[in-house]
Design a protein around this motif. Structure first.
Motif, mmCIF file in Angstrom:
data_model
loop_
_atom_site.group_PDB
_atom_site.id
_atom_site.type_symbol
_atom_site.label_atom_id
_atom_site.label_comp_id
_atom_site.label_asym_id
_atom_site.label_seq_id
_atom_site.Cartn_x
_atom_site.Cartn_y
_atom_site.Cartn_z
ATOM 1 N N ILE A 91 4.358 1.603 -1.259
ATOM 2 C CA ILE A 91 5.255 1.513 -2.358
ATOM 3 C C ILE A 91 5.316 0.397 -3.459
ATOM 4 O O ILE A 91 4.932 -0.777 -2.761
ATOM 5 C CB ILE A 91 6.761 1.881 -1.948
ATOM 6 N N ASP A 116 0.780 -1.201 0.252
ATOM 7 C CA ASP A 116 0.008 -0.260 -0.047
ATOM 8 C C ASP A 116 0.746 1.409 0.033
ATOM 9 O O ASP A 116 0.578 2.357 -0.342
ATOM 10 C CB ASP A 116 -0.917 -0.046 1.213
ATOM 11 N N PHE A 155 3.597 9.118 -8.410
ATOM 12 C CA PHE A 155 3.813 8.098 -9.355
ATOM 13 C C PHE A 155 4.881 8.476 -10.462
ATOM 14 O O PHE A 155 4.910 9.992 -10.674
ATOM 15 C CB PHE A 155 2.938 7.513 -10.242
ATOM 16 N N ARG A 190 5.505 3.729 -7.559
ATOM 17 C CA ARG A 190 4.352 4.508 -6.986
ATOM 18 C C ARG A 190 4.292 4.663 -5.348
ATOM 19 O O ARG A 190 4.643 3.657 -4.709
ATOM 20 C CB ARG A 190 2.940 3.674 -7.348
ATOM 21 N N LEU A 191 4.286 5.541 -4.892
ATOM 22 C CA LEU A 191 4.494 5.985 -3.441
ATOM 23 C C LEU A 191 3.067 6.425 -2.975
ATOM 24 O O LEU A 191 2.534 7.550 -3.330
ATOM 25 C CB LEU A 191 5.325 7.043 -3.323
ATOM 26 N N GLY A 192 2.268 5.551 -2.062
ATOM 27 C CA GLY A 192 1.114 5.928 -1.284
ATOM 28 C C GLY A 192 1.272 6.863 -0.147
ATOM 29 O O GLY A 192 2.169 6.988 0.399
ATOM 30 N N SER A 235 -1.602 8.985 -4.506
ATOM 31 C CA SER A 235 -0.474 8.183 -4.805
ATOM 32 C C SER A 235 0.740 9.295 -5.492
ATOM 33 O O SER A 235 -0.233 10.043 -6.412
ATOM 34 C CB SER A 235 -0.423 6.953 -5.230
ATOM 35 N N ASN A 244 -8.210 4.473 -11.215
ATOM 36 C CA ASN A 244 -7.075 5.356 -10.805
ATOM 37 C C ASN A 244 -7.345 6.569 -11.862
ATOM 38 O O ASN A 244 -7.184 6.575 -13.122
ATOM 39 C CB ASN A 244 -5.824 4.746 -10.840
ATOM 40 N N THR A 250 -7.249 7.027 -6.262
ATOM 41 C CA THR A 250 -7.818 5.792 -6.503
ATOM 42 C C THR A 250 -9.212 5.732 -5.726
ATOM 43 O O THR A 250 -9.419 6.103 -4.690
ATOM 44 C CB THR A 250 -6.951 4.843 -5.683
ATOM 45 N N LYS A 285 -5.616 10.032 -12.851
ATOM 46 C CA LYS A 285 -4.208 10.573 -12.777
ATOM 47 C C LYS A 285 -3.912 12.008 -13.635
ATOM 48 O O LYS A 285 -4.515 12.228 -14.633
ATOM 49 C CB LYS A 285 -3.148 9.511 -12.942
#
Length: 213
Positions: free
Chosen positions: A103, A101, A146, A135-137, A144, A178, A169, A180
């Motif tokens: 990374i 969740d 990205f 991707r970093l949550g 996130s 998603n 998300t 973006k």
């Protein structure tokens, strides 16, 4: 000499660490589309004719150890001022190094296919690249960050295709949706048209949507 040392190193690392990440995934797929408002620069001259260019992609992930996942992406590139109109198709094989969740990190190889016109000259070429996706949550939010990167140098041609942005998300019954937005840059130095005649940059903001099954 024609070498792909970075690509081979990336695959060696991926093959070593991919097993634990992929074991948690049975079967999965992603499909998405981006609308990219981009303006080209060719041989250091800016076109100033920005227009909407489309990109579509699909990815398939599985549980089989050591066998890479697969992704394909198609991007249409157009600049009327320079009589440039070509397709870029990315054939990507990658491993999941991390997937949770907070990374996710993928790494692999991207074989790019270029086909069309560049500065009123026809071309049909292939280009190998190293590929990565991160991707970093952001904890306690549906957001996130990205970044997706392809880069390589082969036979005096060098290419960098990079994008970064933010992703929202929305959980649905059968998949995650998603949404973006971000910025994408293509920075290429093609060695197909003679010295100093193959410099290409295409950059701008994009928005897109992705279904993650």
């Amino acid at each position: 000499m024609k070498k792909l040392n970075l690509s081979l190193a990336a695959l060696a690392v991926a093959g070593t660490f991919a097993l634990p990440a992929q074991a948690a995934v049975l079967l999965g797929a992603k499909v998405g589309a981006d609308a990219w408002y981009a303006d080209a620069k060719i041989n250091d001259v800016r076109a100033d004719d920005a227009n909407v260019q489309m990109s579509y992609y699909a990815a398939f992930e599985h549980f089989i150890p050591l066998v890479p996942n697969a992704k394909i992406r198609h991007t249409s590139v157009e600049s009327n001022k320079f009589n440039t109109d070509f397709n870029q198709i990315d054939f990507i094989a990658y491993y999941e190094i991390l997937d949770n969740d907070l990374i996710s990190f993928d790494v692999g190889l991207n074989l790019q296919k270029f086909d069309g016109r560049f500065n009123n000259q026809n071309f049909d070429e292939w280009q190998p690249n190293v590929y990565s996706d991160v991707r970093l949550g952001i904890p306690a939010t549906p957001l996130s960050l990205f970044g997706t990167f392809s880069f390589g140098s082969y036979d005096d041609t060098s290419t960098v295709d990079a994008e970064a942005g933010v992703l929202f998300t929305l959980g649905l019954v059968a998949a995650d949706l998603n949404m973006k937005a971000g910025y994408r840059v293509q920075d290429y130095d093609f060695n197909y048209f003679g010295a100093n005649n193959g410099k290409f940059m295409n950059d701008g903001f994009f928005v897109g949507a992705e279904f993650n099954f």
